[in-house]
Design an enzyme around this catalytic site. Sequence first.
Site, mmCIF file in Angstrom:
data_model
loop_
_atom_site.group_PDB
_atom_site.id
_atom_site.type_symbol
_atom_site.label_atom_id
_atom_site.label_comp_id
_atom_site.label_asym_id
_atom_site.label_seq_id
_atom_site.Cartn_x
_atom_site.Cartn_y
_atom_site.Cartn_z
ATOM 1 N NE ARG A 51 -1.785 -1.253 3.888
ATOM 2 C CZ ARG A 51 -1.339 -2.302 4.597
ATOM 3 N NH1 ARG A 51 -0.171 -2.218 5.229
ATOM 4 N NH2 ARG A 51 -2.022 -3.406 4.682
ATOM 5 C CB ILE A 95 5.236 5.815 -0.507
ATOM 6 C CG1 ILE A 95 4.624 7.109 0.039
ATOM 7 C CG2 ILE A 95 6.447 6.133 -1.384
ATOM 8 C CD1 ILE A 95 5.533 7.869 0.997
ATOM 9 N N GLY A 96 5.042 2.740 -1.305
ATOM 10 C CA GLY A 96 5.650 1.569 -1.938
ATOM 11 C C GLY A 96 4.833 1.064 -3.105
ATOM 12 C CE1 TYR A 154 9.361 6.953 11.981
ATOM 13 C CE2 TYR A 154 9.438 9.339 12.190
ATOM 14 C CZ TYR A 154 9.286 8.206 11.408
ATOM 15 O OH TYR A 154 9.064 8.321 10.045
#
Length: 272
Positions: free
Chosen positions: A16, A18-19, A164
């Site tokens: 799903r 950007i990939g 993160y």
Amino acid sequence: MTSLAGKTLFITGASRGIGLAIAERAARDGANVAIAAKSDVPNPKLPGTIHSAAQAVNAAGGRGLALKCDIREEDQVRAAVAATVDAFGGIDILINNASAIWLRGALDTPMKRFDLMQEVNARGTFVCAQACLPYLLAAPNPHILTLAPPPSLDPKWWGPHTGYTLAKMGMSFVTLGLAAEFGPQGVAVNALWPRTLIATDALNMIPGVSTANGRSPAIMADAAHVVLTRPAEGFAGEFLIDDEVLAEAGVDDLSGYAVDPSQPLLPDLFLD
């Protein structure tokens, strides 16, 4: 080179977002695309699986290969790479797209979540590169493109979510190191990052953030296409931004990428 026709891409986390957008853009050229992700069955919160992504690649004119793969597991990565080589004869391009996110402070970050981010982001980028590099070194115009920001030690990016930021900058520093090691051997090792928020289903899961203030994943797919069709020789260690890549390619009007042109675009993290 202006086309990815006949090239083989190994894309992590491409079920799903950007990939998937990068996969479909390459497929329109007639590329082979290995979809390496964990999403084997539908998730009501996050639509898209490796199977629907492979079907989308086929529908766009490429050849899709669905590979269930948790990039935290070295054996699964190596098996997915081997299956890609068996199916398509080699690997020309690695896209390190898979990433885990948790935008909380230190006291609100469970260690399980901290470990997940480090294992998926920095370690996952490294192990996928390690597994693909023997084939990339044999490819005529090899690229590794990692979706990571320019390295930064600015405390404003570290204080709010150290876990993160460490994981994401880990991807950037892996890119820097691999570029220094393999750039001289003819492998283009670079990073790409969006100027603004990108409207993905994952973005909807972050409280207080709206996809209306972002651009479509298509802008990253088009920018990646520009990067991946460049000659690999002498092209390494660059931290590229999507709008700058497109501007250099002569694309000045980016209004078509806005999800809601009436809403202001919000900048992505790690960019001033």
